[in-house]
Design a protein around this motif. Structure first.
Motif, PDB file in Angstrom:
ATOM      1  N   ASP A 142      -0.898 -15.040  -5.881  1.00  0.00           N
ATOM      2  CA  ASP A 142      -0.209 -16.210  -5.378  1.00  0.00           C
ATOM      3  C   ASP A 142       1.043 -15.611  -4.984  1.00  0.00           C
ATOM      4  O   ASP A 142       1.810 -16.666  -4.139  1.00  0.00           O
ATOM      5  N   ILE A 143       1.564 -14.559  -5.285  1.00  0.00           N
ATOM      6  CA  ILE A 143       3.435 -14.636  -5.047  1.00  0.00           C
ATOM      7  C   ILE A 143       3.362 -13.808  -3.748  1.00  0.00           C
ATOM      8  O   ILE A 143       3.948 -14.356  -2.628  1.00  0.00           O
ATOM      9  N   VAL A 144       2.096 -13.140  -3.212  1.00  0.00           N
ATOM     10  CA  VAL A 144       1.335 -12.807  -1.777  1.00  0.00           C
ATOM     11  C   VAL A 144       1.996 -13.448  -0.554  1.00  0.00           C
ATOM     12  O   VAL A 144       3.068 -13.386   0.631  1.00  0.00           O
ATOM     13  N   GLU A 145       0.895 -14.417  -0.986  1.00  0.00           N
ATOM     14  CA  GLU A 145       0.807 -15.377  -0.159  1.00  0.00           C
ATOM     15  C   GLU A 145       1.986 -16.075  -0.460  1.00  0.00           C
ATOM     16  O   GLU A 145       2.605 -17.137   0.764  1.00  0.00           O
ATOM     17  N   MET A 146       3.063 -16.644  -1.353  1.00  0.00           N
ATOM     18  CA  MET A 146       3.493 -17.362  -1.191  1.00  0.00           C
ATOM     19  C   MET A 146       4.647 -17.227  -0.729  1.00  0.00           C
ATOM     20  O   MET A 146       6.167 -17.735   0.713  1.00  0.00           O
ATOM     21  N   MET A 147       5.005 -15.796  -0.404  1.00  0.00           N
ATOM     22  CA  MET A 147       6.114 -15.440  -0.097  1.00  0.00           C
ATOM     23  C   MET A 147       6.082 -14.823   1.874  1.00  0.00           C
ATOM     24  O   MET A 147       6.551 -14.964   2.611  1.00  0.00           O
ATOM     25  N   VAL A 148       4.413 -14.707   2.562  1.00  0.00           N
ATOM     26  CA  VAL A 148       4.101 -15.027   3.827  1.00  0.00           C
ATOM     27  C   VAL A 148       4.492 -16.096   4.046  1.00  0.00           C
ATOM     28  O   VAL A 148       5.563 -15.509   5.818  1.00  0.00           O
ATOM     29  N   VAL A 149       4.746 -17.615   3.549  1.00  0.00           N
ATOM     30  CA  VAL A 149       4.216 -18.606   4.022  1.00  0.00           C
ATOM     31  C   VAL A 149       5.786 -18.771   4.489  1.00  0.00           C
ATOM     32  O   VAL A 149       6.412 -19.417   5.811  1.00  0.00           O
ATOM     33  N   GLY A 150       6.623 -18.322   2.635  1.00  0.00           N
ATOM     34  CA  GLY A 150       8.592 -18.368   3.047  1.00  0.00           C
ATOM     35  C   GLY A 150       8.563 -17.879   3.907  1.00  0.00           C
ATOM     36  O   GLY A 150       9.931 -17.678   4.511  1.00  0.00           O
ATOM     37  N   LEU A 151       8.598 -16.601   4.380  1.00  0.00           N
ATOM     38  CA  LEU A 151       9.555 -15.544   5.358  1.00  0.00           C
ATOM     39  C   LEU A 151       9.392 -15.733   6.940  1.00  0.00           C
ATOM     40  O   LEU A 151       9.750 -15.653   7.488  1.00  0.00           O
ATOM     41  N   LYS A 152       7.540 -16.060   7.132  1.00  0.00           N
ATOM     42  CA  LYS A 152       7.215 -16.352   8.078  1.00  0.00           C
ATOM     43  C   LYS A 152       8.627 -17.727   8.988  1.00  0.00           C
ATOM     44  O   LYS A 152       8.464 -18.196   9.563  1.00  0.00           O
ATOM     45  N   SER A 153       7.948 -18.815   7.690  1.00  0.00           N
ATOM     46  CA  SER A 153       9.193 -19.779   8.210  1.00  0.00           C
ATOM     47  C   SER A 153      10.761 -19.895   8.343  1.00  0.00           C
ATOM     48  O   SER A 153      11.342 -19.808   8.990  1.00  0.00           O
ATOM     49  N   TYR A 154      10.980 -18.285   7.884  1.00  0.00           N
ATOM     50  CA  TYR A 154      12.431 -18.091   9.056  1.00  0.00           C
ATOM     51  C   TYR A 154      12.494 -16.867   9.904  1.00  0.00           C
ATOM     52  O   TYR A 154      13.091 -16.182  10.177  1.00  0.00           O
ATOM     53  N   GLY A 155      11.324 -16.669  10.357  1.00  0.00           N
ATOM     54  CA  GLY A 155      11.351 -15.784  11.486  1.00  0.00           C
ATOM     55  C   GLY A 155      11.010 -14.357  11.475  1.00  0.00           C
ATOM     56  O   GLY A 155      10.710 -13.525  12.374  1.00  0.00           O
ATOM     57  N   PHE A 156      10.556 -14.046   9.761  1.00  0.00           N
ATOM     58  CA  PHE A 156      10.524 -12.399   9.973  1.00  0.00           C
ATOM     59  C   PHE A 156       8.578 -12.411  10.513  1.00  0.00           C
ATOM     60  O   PHE A 156       6.986 -13.490  10.015  1.00  0.00           O
ATOM     61  N   GLN A 157       8.208 -11.716  10.823  1.00  0.00           N
ATOM     62  CA  GLN A 157       6.822 -10.537  10.425  1.00  0.00           C
ATOM     63  C   GLN A 157       6.600 -10.571   9.944  1.00  0.00           C
ATOM     64  O   GLN A 157       7.614  -9.084   9.201  1.00  0.00           O
ATOM     65  N   VAL A 158       5.616 -10.543   8.594  1.00  0.00           N
ATOM     66  CA  VAL A 158       4.776 -10.249   7.221  1.00  0.00           C
ATOM     67  C   VAL A 158       3.939  -9.739   7.640  1.00  0.00           C
ATOM     68  O   VAL A 158       3.192  -9.399   7.508  1.00  0.00           O
ATOM     69  N   LYS A 159       3.952  -8.430   6.828  1.00  0.00           N
ATOM     70  CA  LYS A 159       2.744  -7.441   6.459  1.00  0.00           C
ATOM     71  C   LYS A 159       2.408  -7.533   4.550  1.00  0.00           C
ATOM     72  O   LYS A 159       3.204  -6.643   4.480  1.00  0.00           O
ATOM     73  N   ILE A 160       1.422  -7.938   4.193  1.00  0.00           N
ATOM     74  CA  ILE A 160       1.371  -8.802   2.938  1.00  0.00           C
ATOM     75  C   ILE A 160      -0.647  -7.454   2.417  1.00  0.00           C
ATOM     76  O   ILE A 160      -1.148  -6.838   3.497  1.00  0.00           O
ATOM     77  N   PHE A 161       0.398  -6.472   1.032  1.00  0.00           N
ATOM     78  CA  PHE A 161      -0.766  -5.543   0.496  1.00  0.00           C
ATOM     79  C   PHE A 161      -0.517  -6.284  -0.965  1.00  0.00           C
ATOM     80  O   PHE A 161       0.948  -6.402  -1.762  1.00  0.00           O
ATOM     81  N   SER A 162      -2.204  -5.738  -1.451  1.00  0.00           N
ATOM     82  CA  SER A 162      -1.763  -6.528  -3.114  1.00  0.00           C
ATOM     83  C   SER A 162      -1.996  -5.613  -4.112  1.00  0.00           C
ATOM     84  O   SER A 162      -2.110  -5.305  -5.285  1.00  0.00           O
ATOM     85  N   ASP A 163      -2.036  -3.812  -3.194  1.00  0.00           N
ATOM     86  CA  ASP A 163      -1.850  -2.739  -4.043  1.00  0.00           C
ATOM     87  C   ASP A 163      -1.430  -1.697  -3.820  1.00  0.00           C
ATOM     88  O   ASP A 163      -1.229  -1.249  -2.291  1.00  0.00           O
ATOM     89  N   SER A 164      -0.995  -0.290  -3.884  1.00  0.00           N
ATOM     90  CA  SER A 164       0.279   0.257  -3.198  1.00  0.00           C
ATOM     91  C   SER A 164      -0.924   1.213  -2.877  1.00  0.00           C
ATOM     92  O   SER A 164      -0.410   1.621  -1.650  1.00  0.00           O
ATOM     93  N   ALA A 165      -2.189   1.375  -2.830  1.00  0.00           N
ATOM     94  CA  ALA A 165      -2.959   2.712  -2.221  1.00  0.00           C
ATOM     95  C   ALA A 165      -3.374   2.466  -0.511  1.00  0.00           C
ATOM     96  O   ALA A 165      -3.139   2.569  -0.490  1.00  0.00           O
ATOM     97  N   SER A 166      -3.281   1.183  -0.457  1.00  0.00           N
ATOM     98  CA  SER A 166      -3.503   0.098   0.761  1.00  0.00           C
ATOM     99  C   SER A 166      -2.151  -0.108   1.714  1.00  0.00           C
ATOM    100  O   SER A 166      -2.112   0.429   2.727  1.00  0.00           O
ATOM    101  N   ALA A 167      -0.508  -0.323   1.209  1.00  0.00           N
ATOM    102  CA  ALA A 167      -0.151   0.261   1.658  1.00  0.00           C
ATOM    103  C   ALA A 167       0.207   1.009   2.404  1.00  0.00           C
ATOM    104  O   ALA A 167       0.928   1.242   3.738  1.00  0.00           O
ATOM    105  N   LEU A 168      -0.038   2.558   1.213  1.00  0.00           N
ATOM    106  CA  LEU A 168       0.845   3.496   1.573  1.00  0.00           C
ATOM    107  C   LEU A 168      -0.570   3.715   3.528  1.00  0.00           C
ATOM    108  O   LEU A 168      -0.327   5.029   4.177  1.00  0.00           O
ATOM    109  N   GLU A 169      -1.820   3.699   3.271  1.00  0.00           N
ATOM    110  CA  GLU A 169      -2.465   4.115   3.796  1.00  0.00           C
ATOM    111  C   GLU A 169      -1.937   3.440   5.658  1.00  0.00           C
ATOM    112  O   GLU A 169      -1.857   3.992   6.433  1.00  0.00           O
TER     113      GLU A 169
END
Length: 818
Positions: A701-728
């Protein structure tokens, strides 16, 4: 008959020639023999077959052969000379005979040196003198003969000296034999006298012994041997220091010195094997008037002294012990108290005599059942417990008592003896430790709850903020959404107080002047108080420094004054506020732990309110504990004060009683210097266009909220819910990310470890750390792993956007903790 030697004749010389010195002499003689033979062989070969000899030794001349032979001979002569001198010392011949050995050795070495000269240049001396006579040969023969004669003279002199010594020894032996016969006769007479003396001494039941003035035992009886012999049957000729215990020996030595000095008998008392002896020393005077011996008689006086010794020791022990001792009769009336009792209670022995022991007790707060105590004592058993008593000055104290019955020979109880120790401070320390442990456990619980609440509030604030962005300006629901945001922010402040109590929201403490900050806070609070409450302010140490968080200091003032205001309602009263510097000369127990000795700022808030009873005071700093009505408070004020003060190494003391008001003292260690703290500017309007953000959080829920909120300020957002996927992802395309937003608490790998791993793919990657509670991460550690900001949940998306814009574009700035 002389005992026949078991060694073969000459075995001593064989051993001599086998050691280093003997080998030296033998080697030299052997070389001399070989050299003489070789010289003869060389001359014979030269004269018998001259041409053949020269052809065979074409590489060396005859003169060179003789020179080599002479040099080796010189070496052999040196070995012989050294061996002869060593032999002379080994045989221990006289000095005069040894001189001739030195002369012979020297002449032989000179002879060999002259031989080297002859081998180098034949007839050198004759040539020098201009004569055809064989002068060199004469000199060589004279040196050799002189060496042999010197050695022979030395040998003769050694024999003459040895014969003279033997005659002297025979004369001395004759005298010695006569003296031995005389001593044998004297010994026989002494043996007879000793037998008579032994019978006399053994007839005495007490220990008795004769010694020299120096302490050598000449005679003693069987009683003395039985006491000090340690299994031996004959102690004659032994020194007293080897027989007597050390303390007895020292006593006897001092007494014997007085006997020898005065010539009169002396007395001393000694103890051995739980027996006490009165020892009398008598001088034994010979015809010349000198003291030749000392006679010592020891009488056993143990039974006589035992009773008075036991009484003396008992009296000394009771009078000098640090424990309070009280003796009562069977009715409980005091018959005796020791000095420690007088110090502890303030009463003298005369003031307590024949008074009931219960007069000391605080009957309203006693911790023991006297009925149970008397039942135990009357059964002849020992009772142990704690009394709450009062001193003469009215102050209370706790004492740990052990009461034992005293019985007579028939087993009847005649008295009771109580041994007591003041344990007031120990009890206080125990309560402090319990309180500290309880606060620690409650802090951990509060921290865990606050962490989950912060995650929930992050979602509420983020979604509400997004909803406001999507609504039209005239949308009626905007007001309701605003209420949700304000309520969430209020809850966030409450959670921050909980985290401060739990030591997890470590705000930025700095060295500041506490006095001016207190004055400003008090000034603000004055306007909030009703007119029936008077505030007396006495801030003295205006320039004193302490390590505090200014915001927390303001909160401490607010919480303490609000509590005092509540205690003064409805009748009003006064509040005294003071700040001063004090020196603690010893370790001081407080509600936050023991404060070491040193200089402290003491902030005191004292009111004239209704006060607190001991039960309320014990829980005053517990979180969520409150005596206010429902809706007036949540019980976090004093617990927040506790966490803030303890975090900077301070202490808290509370004094309160019903009807007497409440006083709270806060101690901060005084600091000597003020560090400078850099500031930085914050952009007002975030614009995230062109910035790529990596967001990693285990809560979807926090990840999805941040995606919508940050995109509204023009950011390009890449989200992950676990560390292993982010490292990959980072391993495949590290250049695609400009800045990372990492949650601290995640399964398997926390945000700090993830930041380290991410920088392996992109070393200059800036990161922002989010957490529902504060980690123990310093600014240096944050910078080392790439953190440019540390934000506490819940956080507004707009604030997060500002932070991302600031550090994604200026990642070389210092990493402040937000």
């Amino acid at each position: 008959m002389a005992k026949e030697s078991t060694h073969p004749v000459g075995s001593g010389w064989l051993k001599y020639f086998l050691n280093r010195d003997g080998l030296m002499l033998g080697s030299g003689m052997f070389l001399e023999l070989l050299l003489s033979i070789s010289a003869l062989l060389i001359r014979s070969a030269m004269y018998s077959s001259g041409e053949a000899f020269r052809a065979f030794f074409s590489f060396i001349s005859p003169s060179q052969l003789f020179l080599i032979n002479s040099c080796i001979g010189f070496f052999a002569a040196t070995l012989i000379a050294a061996g002869l001198i060593k032999l002379a010392y080994r045989l221990r011949i006289t000095v005069n005979a040894r001189y001739w050995v030195y002369v012979a050795s020297g002449l032989f070495i000179v002879y060999r040196s002259f031989d080297i000269l002859q081998s180098y240049r034949w007839q050198a001396i004759g040539t020098f003198l201009g004569t055809s006579q064989p002068v060199d040969l004469y000199i060589s023969n004279v040196l050799l003969v002189s060496s042999c004669l010197s050695l022979l003279i030395g040998l003769v002199r050694a024999l003459l000296d040895s014969d003279l010594a033997n005659k002297t020894l025979e004369s001395q032996n004759t005298v010695l034999i006569y003296q031995i016969h005389q001593l044998q006769r004297l010994e026989e007479n002494a043996r007879k006298n000793e037998t008579q003396l032994t019978v006399l001494l053994n007839s005495i039941s007490s220990p008795i012994f004769f010694t020299t003035v120096d302490g050598i035992i000449l005679a003693c009886n069987d009683t003395f041997v039985r006491l000090f012999g340690k299994g031996e049957t004959d102690l004659k000729s032994r020194h007293l220091r080897d027989v007597l215990p050390f303390h007895l020996f020292l006593q006897g030595k001092n007494c014997a010195e007085e006997v020898a000095a005065s010539g009169e008998m002396q007395f001393f008392k000694g103890k051995h094997r739980d027996r006490v002896y009165e020892c009398t020393m008598y001088p034994v005077v010979v015809y010349s008037g000198e003291i030749s011996h000392i006679c010592t008689l020891a009488l056993d006086i143990t039974e006589k002294l035992r009773a008075e010794e036991e009484l003396r020791l008992l009296e000394a022990a009771v009078s000098n012990t640090a424990e309070s001792i009280m003796i009562t009769d069977t009715e409980g009336e005091i018959k005796y108290v020791n000095p420690a009792f007088e110090i502890m209670t303030g009463y003298t022995a005369q003031e307590t005599k024949n008074r009931p022991s219960s007069f000391l007790g605080d009957q309203s707060q006693t911790k023991v059942s006297f009925r149970e105590m008397w039942r135990t004592l009357q059964q002849g058993q020992v009772w142990r417990g704690i009394f709450l008593n009062k001193r003469k000055d009215g102050s209370s104290y706790e004492e740990k008592a052990t009461i034992s019955p005293i019985t007579d020979e028939q087993g009847c109880i005649t008295h009771y003896v109580a041994v007591k120790r003041d344990v007031s401070q120990e009890q206080q320390m125990e309560q402090h430790l319990i309180q500290i442990q309880k606060m620690k456990n409650l802090g951990l619980l509060a921290g865990g709850i606050a962490h989950n609440l912060n995650n929930a509030l992050t979602i509420i604030l983020g979604r509400s903020e997004l909803a406001l962005e999507l609504m039209a300006a005239d949308e009626p629901a905007r007001e309701s959404i605003g209420v949700v945001i304000r309520t969430a922010q209020t809850s966030s402040k409450l959670i921050k107080q909980i985290l401060t109590f739990a030591k997890q929201n470590s705000k930025e403490a700095e060295v500041v002047k506490v006095g001016p900050l207190l004055q400003e806070s008090i000034k603000v609070m004055r306007s909030c108080f009703p007119t029936n409450i008077t505030i007396h302010e006495n801030i003295n140490a205006l320039n004193a420094l302490a390590l505090v968080d200014p915001n927390e200091l303001q909160q401490i003032v607010v919480n303490l004054l609000e509590n005092s205001q509540h205690a003064l309602q409805p009748d009003g009263g006064s509040i005294d506020i003071s700040l001063d510097l004090i020196d603690l000369e010893e370790v001081t127990p407080t509600l936050t732990g023991n404060l070491p000795s040193g200089r402290y700022l003491r902030f005191t808030v004292s009111d004239t309110g209704h006060g607190m009873d001991p039960q309320v005071a014990e829980h005053a700093f517990d979180p969520f504990y409150s005596t206010k009505d429902v809706g007036e408070g949540m019980g976090l004020g004093l617990s927040t004060v506790h966490g803030s003060v303890k975090r900077v190494g301070g202490g808290i003391r509370l004094y309160s009683s019903p009807g007497a008001g409440t006083t709270i003292e806060i101690f901060w260690p005084e600091e000597k210097m003020r560090p400078l703290k850099p500031a930085f500017a914050v952009e007002s309007k975030p614009d995230g266009k062109g910035i790529s953000v990596l967001v990693v959080d285990d809560l979807q829920d926090i990840v999805e909220m941040m995606v919508v909120g940050l995109k509204s300020y023009g950011f390009q957002v890449k989200i992950f819910s676990d560390s292993a996927s982010a490292l990959e992802f980072m391993e495949q395309d590290p250049a695609a990310i400009d800045i990372a937003v990492l949650d601290y608490m995640m399964p398997k790998m926390n945000g700090i470890e993830l930041a380290k791993r991410l920088r392996a793919f992109k070393p200059d990657l800036p990161s922002v750390l989010l957490s529902g509670y504060r980690m123990d991460v310093s600014d240096g550690e944050a910078k080392e792993v790439g953190f440019v900001a540390i934000l506490s949940k819940p956080i507004l998306i707009e604030e997060l956007a500002r932070t991302l814009v600031r550090y994604a574009k200026t990642s070389d700035q210092e990493p402040p903790v937000v």
